[in-house]
Motif scaffolding. Structure first.
Motif, PDB file in Angstrom:
ATOM      1  N   GLY A  40       6.524 -65.851  20.765  1.00 28.89           N
ATOM      2  CA  GLY A  40       5.633 -65.916  19.597  1.00 28.89           C
ATOM      3  C   GLY A  40       4.244 -66.404  19.977  1.00 28.89           C
ATOM      4  O   GLY A  40       3.237 -65.880  19.486  1.00 28.89           O
ATOM      5  N   ARG A  41       4.181 -67.354  20.885  1.00 22.87           N
ATOM      6  CA  ARG A  41       2.878 -67.834  21.343  1.00 22.87           C
ATOM      7  C   ARG A  41       2.109 -66.694  22.041  1.00 22.87           C
ATOM      8  O   ARG A  41       0.930 -66.494  21.801  1.00 22.87           O
ATOM      9  CB  ARG A  41       3.039 -69.020  22.292  1.00 22.87           C
ATOM     10  CG  ARG A  41       1.711 -69.566  22.760  1.00 22.87           C
ATOM     11  CD  ARG A  41       1.889 -70.814  23.598  1.00 22.87           C
ATOM     12  NE  ARG A  41       2.280 -71.948  22.776  1.00 22.87           N
ATOM     13  CZ  ARG A  41       2.710 -73.106  23.257  1.00 22.87           C
ATOM     14  NH1 ARG A  41       2.812 -73.299  24.549  1.00 22.87           N
ATOM     15  NH2 ARG A  41       3.014 -74.092  22.467  1.00 22.87           N
ATOM     16  N   GLY A  42       2.821 -65.956  22.840  1.00 24.12           N
ATOM     17  CA  GLY A  42       2.190 -64.821  23.513  1.00 24.12           C
ATOM     18  C   GLY A  42       1.680 -63.784  22.524  1.00 24.12           C
ATOM     19  O   GLY A  42       0.541 -63.322  22.618  1.00 24.12           O
ATOM     20  N   ASP A 166       5.907 -71.904  32.561  1.00 23.38           N
ATOM     21  CA  ASP A 166       5.111 -73.057  32.150  1.00 23.38           C
ATOM     22  C   ASP A 166       4.352 -73.619  33.353  1.00 23.38           C
ATOM     23  O   ASP A 166       4.595 -73.257  34.500  1.00 23.38           O
ATOM     24  CB  ASP A 166       5.965 -74.102  31.421  1.00 23.38           C
ATOM     25  CG  ASP A 166       6.656 -75.033  32.369  1.00 23.38           C
ATOM     26  OD1 ASP A 166       6.792 -74.665  33.547  1.00 23.38           O
ATOM     27  OD2 ASP A 166       7.039 -76.123  31.938  1.00 23.38           O
ATOM     28  N   GLY A 167       3.402 -74.481  33.036  1.00 20.20           N
ATOM     29  CA  GLY A 167       2.433 -74.906  34.032  1.00 20.20           C
ATOM     30  C   GLY A 167       2.960 -75.702  35.215  1.00 20.20           C
ATOM     31  O   GLY A 167       2.500 -75.519  36.339  1.00 20.20           O
ATOM     32  N   ASP A 168       3.968 -76.565  34.961  1.00 26.71           N
ATOM     33  CA  ASP A 168       4.476 -77.426  36.049  1.00 26.71           C
ATOM     34  C   ASP A 168       4.888 -76.597  37.244  1.00 26.71           C
ATOM     35  O   ASP A 168       4.624 -76.918  38.396  1.00 26.71           O
ATOM     36  CB  ASP A 168       5.722 -78.204  35.589  1.00 26.71           C
ATOM     37  CG  ASP A 168       5.381 -79.206  34.517  1.00 26.71           C
ATOM     38  OD1 ASP A 168       4.199 -79.596  34.444  1.00 26.71           O
ATOM     39  OD2 ASP A 168       6.283 -79.570  33.741  1.00 26.71           O
ATOM     40  N   VAL A 183       1.755 -63.392  34.801  1.00 35.43           N
ATOM     41  CA  VAL A 183       1.319 -62.600  33.651  1.00 35.43           C
ATOM     42  C   VAL A 183       1.395 -63.558  32.477  1.00 35.43           C
ATOM     43  O   VAL A 183       2.445 -64.159  32.240  1.00 35.43           O
ATOM     44  CB  VAL A 183       2.256 -61.391  33.388  1.00 35.43           C
ATOM     45  CG1 VAL A 183       1.772 -60.597  32.174  1.00 35.43           C
ATOM     46  CG2 VAL A 183       2.351 -60.501  34.616  1.00 35.43           C
ATOM     47  N   ASP A 184       0.300 -63.765  31.790  1.00 34.99           N
ATOM     48  CA  ASP A 184       0.282 -64.724  30.689  1.00 34.99           C
ATOM     49  C   ASP A 184      -0.806 -64.329  29.695  1.00 34.99           C
ATOM     50  O   ASP A 184      -1.971 -64.229  30.061  1.00 34.99           O
ATOM     51  CB  ASP A 184       0.018 -66.141  31.241  1.00 34.99           C
ATOM     52  CG  ASP A 184       0.327 -67.225  30.215  1.00 34.99           C
ATOM     53  OD1 ASP A 184       0.196 -66.962  29.008  1.00 34.99           O
ATOM     54  OD2 ASP A 184       0.698 -68.332  30.631  1.00 34.99           O
ATOM     55  N   LEU A 185      -0.386 -64.109  28.460  1.00 34.11           N
ATOM     56  CA  LEU A 185      -1.360 -63.691  27.434  1.00 34.11           C
ATOM     57  C   LEU A 185      -2.306 -64.813  27.035  1.00 34.11           C
ATOM     58  O   LEU A 185      -3.351 -64.552  26.437  1.00 34.11           O
ATOM     59  CB  LEU A 185      -0.616 -63.177  26.195  1.00 34.11           C
ATOM     60  CG  LEU A 185      -0.207 -61.710  26.267  1.00 34.11           C
ATOM     61  CD1 LEU A 185       0.920 -61.408  25.286  1.00 34.11           C
ATOM     62  CD2 LEU A 185      -1.404 -60.803  26.005  1.00 34.11           C
ATOM     63  N   SER A 189      -3.532 -71.398  29.140  1.00 33.14           N
ATOM     64  CA  SER A 189      -2.330 -72.146  29.534  1.00 33.14           C
ATOM     65  C   SER A 189      -2.528 -72.734  30.928  1.00 33.14           C
ATOM     66  O   SER A 189      -3.339 -72.243  31.719  1.00 33.14           O
ATOM     67  CB  SER A 189      -1.100 -71.231  29.527  1.00 33.14           C
ATOM     68  OG  SER A 189      -1.089 -70.419  30.686  1.00 33.14           O
ATOM     69  N   ARG A 190      -1.741 -73.766  31.225  1.00 32.55           N
ATOM     70  CA  ARG A 190      -1.856 -74.377  32.563  1.00 32.55           C
ATOM     71  C   ARG A 190      -1.467 -73.376  33.636  1.00 32.55           C
ATOM     72  O   ARG A 190      -2.056 -73.339  34.708  1.00 32.55           O
ATOM     73  CB  ARG A 190      -0.975 -75.623  32.639  1.00 32.55           C
ATOM     74  CG  ARG A 190      -1.516 -76.776  31.807  1.00 32.55           C
ATOM     75  CD  ARG A 190      -0.550 -77.934  31.822  1.00 32.55           C
ATOM     76  NE  ARG A 190       0.784 -77.492  31.430  1.00 32.55           N
ATOM     77  CZ  ARG A 190       1.917 -78.045  31.839  1.00 32.55           C
ATOM     78  NH1 ARG A 190       1.895 -79.064  32.671  1.00 32.55           N
ATOM     79  NH2 ARG A 190       3.079 -77.601  31.423  1.00 32.55           N
ATOM     80  N   THR A 191      -0.485 -72.534  33.323  1.00 27.85           N
ATOM     81  CA  THR A 191      -0.081 -71.509  34.292  1.00 27.85           C
ATOM     82  C   THR A 191      -1.250 -70.563  34.586  1.00 27.85           C
ATOM     83  O   THR A 191      -1.572 -70.301  35.744  1.00 27.85           O
ATOM     84  CB  THR A 191       1.090 -70.676  33.725  1.00 27.85           C
ATOM     85  OG1 THR A 191       2.152 -71.549  33.443  1.00 27.85           O
ATOM     86  CG2 THR A 191       1.529 -69.608  34.705  1.00 27.85           C
ATOM     87  N   ALA A 192      -1.859 -70.062  33.505  1.00 29.79           N
ATOM     88  CA  ALA A 192      -2.972 -69.119  33.674  1.00 29.79           C
ATOM     89  C   ALA A 192      -4.084 -69.741  34.504  1.00 29.79           C
ATOM     90  O   ALA A 192      -4.676 -69.098  35.374  1.00 29.79           O
ATOM     91  CB  ALA A 192      -3.499 -68.690  32.311  1.00 29.79           C
TER      92      ALA A 192
HETATM   93  P1  ATP Z   1       1.669 -74.053  30.099  1.00 23.76           P
HETATM   94  O1  ATP Z   1       2.750 -75.035  30.414  1.00 23.76           O
HETATM   95  O2  ATP Z   1       1.381 -73.122  31.262  1.00 23.76           O
HETATM   96  O3  ATP Z   1       0.407 -74.618  29.504  1.00 23.76           O
HETATM   97  P2  ATP Z   1       3.262 -73.101  27.861  1.00 23.76           P
HETATM   98  O4  ATP Z   1       3.735 -74.468  27.629  1.00 23.76           O
HETATM   99  O5  ATP Z   1       2.700 -72.326  26.705  1.00 23.76           O
HETATM  100  O6  ATP Z   1       2.209 -73.000  29.023  1.00 23.76           O
HETATM  101  P3  ATP Z   1       5.696 -71.623  27.850  1.00 23.76           P
HETATM  102  O7  ATP Z   1       6.000 -72.184  26.519  1.00 23.76           O
HETATM  103  O8  ATP Z   1       6.753 -71.645  28.876  1.00 23.76           O
HETATM  104  O9  ATP Z   1       4.434 -72.281  28.522  1.00 23.76           O
HETATM  105  O10 ATP Z   1       5.216 -70.131  27.527  1.00 23.76           O
HETATM  106  C1  ATP Z   1       5.102 -69.127  28.419  1.00 23.76           C
HETATM  107  C2  ATP Z   1       3.761 -68.434  28.374  1.00 23.76           C
HETATM  108  O11 ATP Z   1       4.034 -67.028  28.347  1.00 23.76           O
HETATM  109  C3  ATP Z   1       2.850 -68.704  27.167  1.00 23.76           C
HETATM  110  O12 ATP Z   1       1.555 -69.022  27.635  1.00 23.76           O
HETATM  111  C4  ATP Z   1       2.808 -67.389  26.386  1.00 23.76           C
HETATM  112  O13 ATP Z   1       1.534 -67.136  25.864  1.00 23.76           O
HETATM  113  C5  ATP Z   1       3.155 -66.381  27.453  1.00 23.76           C
HETATM  114  N1  ATP Z   1       3.866 -65.185  26.961  1.00 23.76           N
HETATM  115  C6  ATP Z   1       4.934 -65.130  26.127  1.00 23.76           C
HETATM  116  N2  ATP Z   1       5.346 -63.871  25.937  1.00 23.76           N
HETATM  117  C7  ATP Z   1       4.521 -63.080  26.677  1.00 23.76           C
HETATM  118  C8  ATP Z   1       4.459 -61.678  26.922  1.00 23.76           C
HETATM  119  N3  ATP Z   1       5.284 -60.820  26.329  1.00 23.76           N
HETATM  120  N4  ATP Z   1       3.506 -61.236  27.779  1.00 23.76           N
HETATM  121  C9  ATP Z   1       2.648 -62.097  28.388  1.00 23.76           C
HETATM  122  N5  ATP Z   1       2.659 -63.438  28.183  1.00 23.76           N
HETATM  123  C10 ATP Z   1       3.581 -63.930  27.337  1.00 23.76           C
END
Ligand code: ATP
Length: 262
Positions: A40-42, A166-168, A183-185, A189-192
């Protein structure tokens, strides 16, 4: 897996089908409930991005394909969301780049790793690392169950593909000296922010493009691939993604008009 019938004419038919696929995979244990929230966040960021692959994301895809082809030991790390959304593309990407597939999860709940392995094997994978006792190595740089890795895979990899994470995890792998592709929308995000190459796109659109780029570049000389990698700037790509979102919001705010749905 059941599901409601989605009318093709519905403006968000594809998005609804994807949601149904994901909720169905909660039943098969492939997806953790938290995976639905992450999706949903994505989706929210995809709305703002305009639900299409941008030119800068395409640049990141080319750099990612070249990086994987240049790697000595590339690994594609698979979690529940990724397996549910694009198992076939993962198998094809592994074939095109010589990468190995490894299951790596935040929560290793009973039966989950095996469920993900099953999805990958049904999609044609001949080898799946990181399942059960195979994840026998520990990496101190990463927290949660994700620190359990396969000594043949992530532990010794030089390039790791970790989409939708996730970022860790990303920060830990970068600290270990690995090149990380994600790949991160969400470009914030910390990952991005921490990855070596961030493809800001929906994984459902990005994966087939990544596979075809890997196939196209496979015949290239090493120095050509190296040039593609060194020409790429992740900071610039993240800025471009944020700018696309900013200008789209700007334009919509100026028009004050409803968004035209396809
Ligand atoms: P971080 O810890 O990196 O700051 P986060 O806590 O949001 O990020 P998660 O909750 O694990 O990390 O979420 C995974 C990430 O994947 C989110 O940033 C979300 O936007 C992304 N995401 C989810 N679905 C999709 C998709 N279908 N395509 C690309 N990215 C997506």
């Amino acid at each position: 897996m059941g599901g409601t019938h989605v009318l093709d004419g519905h403006p968000r038919a594809e998005s609804i089908r994807i949601r149904e696929r994901l909720t169905g995979h909660v039943e098969t244990k492939v997806l953790a409930l938290a995976g639905l929230i992450a999706h949903g966040r994505g989706e929210a960021f995809d709305y703002i991005l305009g639900e299409e692959t941008t030119l800068s994301a395409m640049g990141a895809i080319t750099a990612a394909a070249a990086t994987m082809l240049l790697a000595e030991r590339p690994v594609l790390s698979v979690n529940g969301n990724v397996a549910a959304l694009c198992a076939k593309d993962l198998v094809e990407l592994a074939r095109a780049t010589g990468a190995r597939l490894e299951v790596n999860l935040f929560h290793r709940l009973p039966g989950r790793e095996e469920a993900i392995e099953r999805v990958l094997r049904e999609a044609g994978a001949e080898e799946v690392l990181g399942v059960g006792k195979a994840a026998s190595a520990r990496i101190e740089e990463v927290y949660s169950d994700r620190r359990r890795v396969d000594p043949r895979g992530i532990l010794v990899a030089d390039v790791v593909f970790v989409p939708l994470e996730d970022g860790d995890r990303t920060q830990g792998l970068v600290r270990m000296g690995k090149r990380v592709i994600t790949v991160d929308l969400n470009p914030l995000s910390r990952t991005a922010q921490a990855a070596t190459i961030t493809i800001v796109d929906n994984i459902v659109r990005a994966m087939p493009l990544l596979v075809s780029e890997a196939r196209r570049l496979r015949a290239s000389e090493r120095d050509e691939l190296e040039r593609a990698v060194s020409a790429y700037d992740n900071r610039a790509a993240l800025s471009a993604a944020i700018r696309t979102m900013e200008s789209r919001l700007h334009e919509l705010a100026d028009r004050g008009a409803p968004v035209r749905l396809r």
